[in-house]
Motif scaffolding. Structure first.
Motif, mmCIF file in Angstrom:
data_model
loop_
_atom_site.group_PDB
_atom_site.id
_atom_site.type_symbol
_atom_site.label_atom_id
_atom_site.label_comp_id
_atom_site.label_asym_id
_atom_site.label_seq_id
_atom_site.Cartn_x
_atom_site.Cartn_y
_atom_site.Cartn_z
ATOM 1 N N VAL A 147 0.633 -1.355 -0.060
ATOM 2 C CA VAL A 147 0.082 -0.022 -0.279
ATOM 3 C C VAL A 147 0.956 1.614 0.011
ATOM 4 O O VAL A 147 0.986 2.373 -0.948
ATOM 5 C CB VAL A 147 -0.767 -0.120 0.844
ATOM 6 C CG1 VAL A 147 -1.509 1.354 1.134
ATOM 7 C CG2 VAL A 147 -1.943 -1.214 1.237
ATOM 8 N N THR A 148 1.955 0.977 0.880
ATOM 9 C CA THR A 148 2.613 2.724 1.096
ATOM 10 C C THR A 148 3.407 2.696 -0.763
ATOM 11 O O THR A 148 3.780 4.369 -1.232
ATOM 12 C CB THR A 148 3.642 2.111 2.344
ATOM 13 O OG1 THR A 148 4.457 1.389 2.597
ATOM 14 C CG2 THR A 148 2.654 2.553 3.966
ATOM 15 N N ASN A 149 4.249 1.696 -0.836
ATOM 16 C CA ASN A 149 4.688 1.869 -2.120
ATOM 17 C C ASN A 149 4.490 2.036 -3.327
ATOM 18 O O ASN A 149 4.661 2.351 -4.275
ATOM 19 C CB ASN A 149 6.216 0.563 -2.226
ATOM 20 C CG ASN A 149 7.325 0.628 -1.238
ATOM 21 O OD1 ASN A 149 8.099 1.609 -1.218
ATOM 22 N ND2 ASN A 149 6.963 -0.313 -0.572
ATOM 23 N N TRP A 166 4.556 5.228 -5.299
ATOM 24 C CA TRP A 166 4.546 5.316 -6.924
ATOM 25 C C TRP A 166 3.446 6.720 -7.672
ATOM 26 O O TRP A 166 4.084 6.645 -8.465
ATOM 27 C CB TRP A 166 4.342 3.868 -7.379
ATOM 28 C CG TRP A 166 4.198 3.595 -8.829
ATOM 29 C CD1 TRP A 166 5.219 3.747 -9.710
ATOM 30 C CD2 TRP A 166 3.110 3.404 -9.873
ATOM 31 N NE1 TRP A 166 4.498 3.814 -10.919
ATOM 32 C CE2 TRP A 166 3.630 3.138 -10.610
ATOM 33 C CE3 TRP A 166 2.295 2.793 -9.512
ATOM 34 C CZ2 TRP A 166 3.383 2.709 -11.766
ATOM 35 C CZ3 TRP A 166 1.142 2.443 -10.417
ATOM 36 C CH2 TRP A 166 1.472 2.344 -11.544
ATOM 37 N N LEU A 167 2.699 6.160 -6.996
ATOM 38 C CA LEU A 167 1.486 7.458 -7.495
ATOM 39 C C LEU A 167 1.134 8.472 -7.335
ATOM 40 O O LEU A 167 1.205 9.494 -8.064
ATOM 41 C CB LEU A 167 0.517 6.658 -6.956
ATOM 42 C CG LEU A 167 -0.639 5.331 -7.691
ATOM 43 C CD1 LEU A 167 -1.725 5.045 -7.186
ATOM 44 C CD2 LEU A 167 -0.154 5.313 -9.418
ATOM 45 N N SER A 198 8.491 7.156 -13.005
ATOM 46 C CA SER A 198 7.227 6.963 -14.354
ATOM 47 C C SER A 198 6.062 6.505 -14.097
ATOM 48 O O SER A 198 5.762 5.160 -13.023
ATOM 49 C CB SER A 198 7.854 6.619 -15.704
ATOM 50 O OG SER A 198 8.636 5.508 -15.664
ATOM 51 N N LEU A 199 4.582 6.861 -14.487
ATOM 52 C CA LEU A 199 3.437 5.911 -13.940
ATOM 53 C C LEU A 199 3.482 5.067 -15.086
ATOM 54 O O LEU A 199 2.190 4.874 -15.939
ATOM 55 C CB LEU A 199 2.392 7.146 -13.912
ATOM 56 C CG LEU A 199 2.562 7.682 -12.832
ATOM 57 C CD1 LEU A 199 1.084 9.247 -12.428
ATOM 58 C CD2 LEU A 199 2.493 7.015 -11.277
ATOM 59 N N GLY A 254 8.261 2.431 -14.291
ATOM 60 C CA GLY A 254 7.896 3.224 -12.967
ATOM 61 C C GLY A 254 7.799 2.121 -11.881
ATOM 62 O O GLY A 254 8.452 2.453 -10.409
ATOM 63 N N PHE A 255 6.601 1.392 -11.711
ATOM 64 C CA PHE A 255 6.621 0.452 -10.545
ATOM 65 C C PHE A 255 6.882 -0.911 -10.576
ATOM 66 O O PHE A 255 7.233 -0.709 -8.996
ATOM 67 C CB PHE A 255 4.861 0.035 -11.749
ATOM 68 C CG PHE A 255 3.797 -1.220 -9.826
ATOM 69 C CD1 PHE A 255 3.722 -0.634 -9.718
ATOM 70 C CD2 PHE A 255 4.247 -2.341 -10.315
ATOM 71 C CE1 PHE A 255 2.750 -1.233 -8.939
ATOM 72 C CE2 PHE A 255 4.093 -3.522 -9.649
ATOM 73 C CZ PHE A 255 3.279 -2.921 -8.659
ATOM 74 N N ILE A 256 7.830 -1.049 -11.293
ATOM 75 C CA ILE A 256 8.904 -2.256 -10.601
ATOM 76 C C ILE A 256 10.069 -1.576 -10.312
ATOM 77 O O ILE A 256 11.129 -2.060 -9.457
ATOM 78 C CB ILE A 256 9.810 -2.869 -12.158
ATOM 79 C CG1 ILE A 256 8.040 -3.934 -12.377
ATOM 80 C CG2 ILE A 256 10.897 -3.511 -11.490
ATOM 81 C CD1 ILE A 256 8.361 -4.751 -13.649
ATOM 82 N N SER A 257 10.754 -0.034 -10.400
ATOM 83 C CA SER A 257 11.702 0.347 -10.059
ATOM 84 C C SER A 257 11.299 0.809 -8.785
ATOM 85 O O SER A 257 11.799 0.600 -7.698
ATOM 86 C CB SER A 257 11.582 1.870 -11.183
ATOM 87 O OG SER A 257 12.288 1.691 -11.916
ATOM 88 N N CYS A 258 10.020 0.767 -8.565
ATOM 89 C CA CYS A 258 9.834 1.780 -6.627
ATOM 90 C C CYS A 258 9.452 0.578 -5.950
ATOM 91 O O CYS A 258 10.766 1.073 -5.004
ATOM 92 C CB CYS A 258 8.110 2.476 -7.107
ATOM 93 S SG CYS A 258 7.809 2.962 -5.799
#
Length: 190
Positions: free
Chosen positions: A121-123, A127-128, A134-135, A139-143
């Motif tokens: 939830v926090t990550n 990300w968002l 990047s969205l 970006g998701f995988i990097s985050c």
């Protein structure tokens, strides 16, 4: 033991037990003010513990959030705190299903579940909303990849503080609170 003595006994034990639990929650929350590795905190353990031991249930939700908010006033506030508190409330809810005599496997299982949910939830929110990633899938995988070291500390901290809180309460109930029950019964026999 008469009915009125029994009621006095339950009130006495409830008060001692509640005081003990509240004290443990406040001490654990205050431990956030001590130097510690990043994310090695008692946040979710305190919530799980409060859910298992604090009655009435509305107090179980209120006490850990207020305790953490007070420590957050010292540490610093940030925009994700509402999500952190929401995750804490989920942990309280999970803890309330452990019952008054939590089993070791259930307790640690729910601690891990709370940690994973908190991490996700926090990550996801970082990300968002942070603008740091990047969205898209990259970006998701990097985050989430960059957050893994923090997750490692978080899960170890949650398991450590869960063990300390629940283990301490087990010992306290077997010794101090258990002895007070025997002393009370002996003193009020008649």
């Amino acid at each position: 033991m008469s009915e009125s003595s029994l009621l006095k006994f339950y009130h006495y034990m409830f008060s001692r037990r509640l005081f003990t639990v509240l004290f443990m929650v406040l001490v654990a929350a205050a431990s956030r003010l001590l130097p510690h590795p990043p994310n090695f905190t008692p946040i979710l353990a305190v919530s799980l513990f409060a859910g298992a031991y604090i009655v009435p249930r509305k107090w179980a939700f209120l006490v850990p959030v207020v305790a953490m908010f007070l420590s957050d006033l010292v540490i610093g506030l940030h925009e994700l705190l509402p999500l952190v508190y929401l995750c804490m409330m989920l942990s309280v809810f999970l803890g309330s299903h452990l019952g008054q005599k939590p089993k070791l496997t259930s307790t640690f299982g729910l601690s891990v579940l709370s940690s994973v949910f908190f991490f996700f939830v926090t990550n996801l929110a970082v990300w968002l909303t942070s603008g740091m990633y990047s969205l898209d899938w990259i970006g998701f995988i990097s985050c989430f990849t960059l957050a893994l070291p923090f997750f490692q500390n978080s899960i170890v901290g949650d398991l450590f503080f869960t063990g300390v809180l629940f283990g301490s309460m087990y010992v306290i109930e077997k010794t101090w609170l258990g002895q007070s029950e025997a002393v009370y019964v002996r003193a009020n026999k008649g």
